[in-house]
Design a protein around this motif. Sequence first.
Motif, short mmCIF file in Angstrom:
data_model
loop_
_atom_site.label_atom_id
_atom_site.label_comp_id
_atom_site.label_asym_id
_atom_site.label_seq_id
_atom_site.Cartn_x
_atom_site.Cartn_y
_atom_site.Cartn_z
N HIS A 12 -7.56 -0.54 11.02
CA HIS A 12 -6.70 -1.71 11.16
C HIS A 12 -6.77 -2.63 9.95
CE1 HIS A 12 -5.81 -0.56 15.28
NE2 HIS A 12 -7.10 -0.33 15.44
N LEU A 13 -7.56 -2.26 8.95
CA LEU A 13 -7.62 -3.00 7.70
C LEU A 13 -6.72 -2.29 6.69
CD1 LEU A 13 -11.46 -3.63 7.51
CD2 LEU A 13 -9.72 -5.27 8.18
N PRO A 14 -5.79 -3.01 6.05
CA PRO A 14 -4.83 -2.35 5.15
C PRO A 14 -5.48 -1.44 4.12
CG PRO A 14 -4.17 -4.62 5.53
CD PRO A 14 -5.52 -4.45 6.18
N ALA A 15 -6.49 -1.96 3.38
CA ALA A 15 -7.11 -1.14 2.34
C ALA A 15 -7.76 0.09 2.92
CB ALA A 15 -8.12 -1.97 1.55
N GLY A 16 -8.50 -0.11 4.00
CA GLY A 16 -9.17 1.03 4.64
C GLY A 16 -8.19 2.01 5.21
N ARG A 17 -7.10 1.50 5.81
CA ARG A 17 -6.09 2.40 6.39
C ARG A 17 -5.42 3.22 5.31
NH1 ARG A 17 -2.95 -1.15 8.41
NH2 ARG A 17 -1.40 -1.10 6.73
N LYS A 18 -5.09 2.57 4.22
CA LYS A 18 -4.41 3.29 3.14
C LYS A 18 -5.32 4.37 2.54
CE LYS A 18 -2.77 -0.41 0.99
NZ LYS A 18 -2.02 -1.24 0.01
N ALA A 19 -6.60 4.07 2.45
CA ALA A 19 -7.53 5.06 1.93
C ALA A 19 -7.60 6.26 2.86
CB ALA A 19 -8.92 4.44 1.76
N GLN A 20 -7.67 5.99 4.16
CA GLN A 20 -7.72 7.09 5.13
C GLN A 20 -6.39 7.85 5.15
OE1 GLN A 20 -8.96 5.93 9.01
NE2 GLN A 20 -11.07 5.56 8.39
N ARG A 39 -0.87 8.64 14.47
CA ARG A 39 -2.28 8.91 14.18
C ARG A 39 -3.06 7.63 13.91
NH1 ARG A 39 -5.64 13.00 12.65
NH2 ARG A 39 -7.33 12.43 11.23
N PHE A 40 -2.46 6.70 13.16
CA PHE A 40 -3.18 5.50 12.76
C PHE A 40 -2.88 4.29 13.63
CE2 PHE A 40 -3.37 8.20 9.03
CZ PHE A 40 -4.69 8.05 8.64
N GLY A 41 -2.02 4.46 14.63
CA GLY A 41 -1.77 3.39 15.59
C GLY A 41 -1.08 2.17 14.99
N VAL A 42 -0.17 2.41 14.04
CA VAL A 42 0.57 1.30 13.42
C VAL A 42 2.06 1.63 13.49
CG1 VAL A 42 -1.32 0.64 11.89
CG2 VAL A 42 0.33 2.37 11.13
N SER A 43 2.87 0.64 13.10
CA SER A 43 4.32 0.83 13.18
C SER A 43 4.81 1.75 12.06
CB SER A 43 5.03 -0.52 13.07
OG SER A 43 4.92 -1.03 11.76
N ILE A 44 5.99 2.30 12.28
CA ILE A 44 6.62 3.15 11.27
C ILE A 44 6.87 2.37 9.99
CG2 ILE A 44 8.80 4.30 10.69
CD1 ILE A 44 8.79 5.52 13.48
N ASP A 45 7.31 1.11 10.11
CA ASP A 45 7.54 0.29 8.93
C ASP A 45 6.26 0.08 8.13
OD1 ASP A 45 10.23 0.03 9.39
OD2 ASP A 45 10.07 -1.91 10.41
N THR A 46 5.14 -0.09 8.82
CA THR A 46 3.85 -0.25 8.14
C THR A 46 3.49 1.01 7.37
OG1 THR A 46 3.03 -1.83 9.76
CG2 THR A 46 1.38 -0.67 8.47
N VAL A 47 3.69 2.17 7.99
CA VAL A 47 3.40 3.44 7.32
C VAL A 47 4.29 3.60 6.09
CG1 VAL A 47 3.52 5.95 7.52
CG2 VAL A 47 2.53 4.60 9.38
N ARG A 48 5.56 3.26 6.23
CA ARG A 48 6.47 3.38 5.09
C ARG A 48 6.01 2.52 3.93
NH1 ARG A 48 11.88 3.04 8.83
NH2 ARG A 48 12.16 5.28 9.18
N ARG A 49 5.57 1.29 4.23
CA ARG A 49 5.09 0.41 3.16
C ARG A 49 3.85 0.99 2.50
NH1 ARG A 49 6.74 -3.73 6.80
NH2 ARG A 49 4.65 -3.85 7.68
N ASP A 50 2.94 1.53 3.33
CA ASP A 50 1.73 2.14 2.79
C ASP A 50 2.08 3.33 1.89
OD1 ASP A 50 0.22 0.30 4.12
OD2 ASP A 50 -0.52 1.67 5.67
N LEU A 51 2.99 4.17 2.35
CA LEU A 51 3.37 5.35 1.56
C LEU A 51 4.06 4.93 0.26
CD1 LEU A 51 4.73 7.82 4.28
CD2 LEU A 51 2.50 7.85 3.15
N ASP A 52 4.90 3.91 0.34
CA ASP A 52 5.55 3.42 -0.88
C ASP A 52 4.52 2.95 -1.90
OD1 ASP A 52 8.05 3.97 0.14
OD2 ASP A 52 8.46 1.92 0.80
N GLN A 53 3.49 2.23 -1.41
CA GLN A 53 2.46 1.75 -2.32
C GLN A 53 1.64 2.89 -2.89
OE1 GLN A 53 1.82 -1.57 -3.41
NE2 GLN A 53 0.72 -0.27 -4.86
N LEU A 54 1.28 3.85 -2.04
CA LEU A 54 0.50 5.00 -2.51
C LEU A 54 1.31 5.85 -3.49
CD1 LEU A 54 -1.17 5.98 0.87
CD2 LEU A 54 -2.35 5.15 -1.16
#
Length: 273
Positions: A12-20, A39-54
């Motif tokens: 549930h921590l952005p940095a930790g979630r993105k690393a995982q 899998r990570f229990g977050v919204s689709i929009d949150t995953v999209r933002r994480d993927l865009d950053q990665l």
Amino acid sequence: MTNVEKDDRQRHLPAGRKAQLAAYVTEAGQVTVSALAERFGVSIDTVRRDLDQLSADGVLVRTYGGAVSRSTITRTDRAVDQRLSIQEQEKEKIAALAASLVEDGSTIMINGGTTTLALARLLGQHRDLTVATNNLLVPAALPASAVRDIYVFGGAVRSLTLATIGPVSFRANGGADLDISCDLALIGVGAVAAGAGYTTSNLAEAAMMQEMISRAARVAILADSSKFDRRLFAQVSELASADYLITDAMPGPELRDALEAGEVELITPPGAR
């Protein structure tokens, strides 16, 4: 705090979630946004933002609806480089001729394959292009100075070619498919014959190529002369569906006559026989 509790909290921590998330994509090779959200229990929009950053960080390659790991691309890129060495001079000649058909400011579609990948690498003199492709190697191959926007079609990924297989479409936020079209579709095929038209070995790829052709104002087929007078498993389209056949040598009389009857312009290097 136990390792399990720490792991659950870190999700549930952005940095930790993105690393995982990055580690999971690397392990899985190919993932979808919906699967990651579950899998990570977050919204689709949150995953999209994480993927865009990665993706911006160079950790993975973003695709429409998901992502592919860099390690998967590296393995496939080596295989693609090996395939590029087959008929290498012929593919380079075809790619250069195809690039000459691309107009600055236009929208083009490019399918999977090594000849179309060679084309992408030769677009450095162009500007303000919008490119839509199912070839995951094309975005990195395109010269940055040439491109205004790049879109990658979603779907399953063929590990052999690292090209997606799925609908030639994008969805609006409301879920409805957007109507898309292009000025020029550049389609590499596996075989060309008078009776069979343009064919390829994979049924799903053939369906995707058909749809790209249907959405294009002009269509250029790319095929070296080793593919003449052959037929593969799945028909992409009849000869007349293309405006151009770009190749390295003149075809035989039967195929040449069929192309002429279908009003397909044959484009070959100067002096080709």
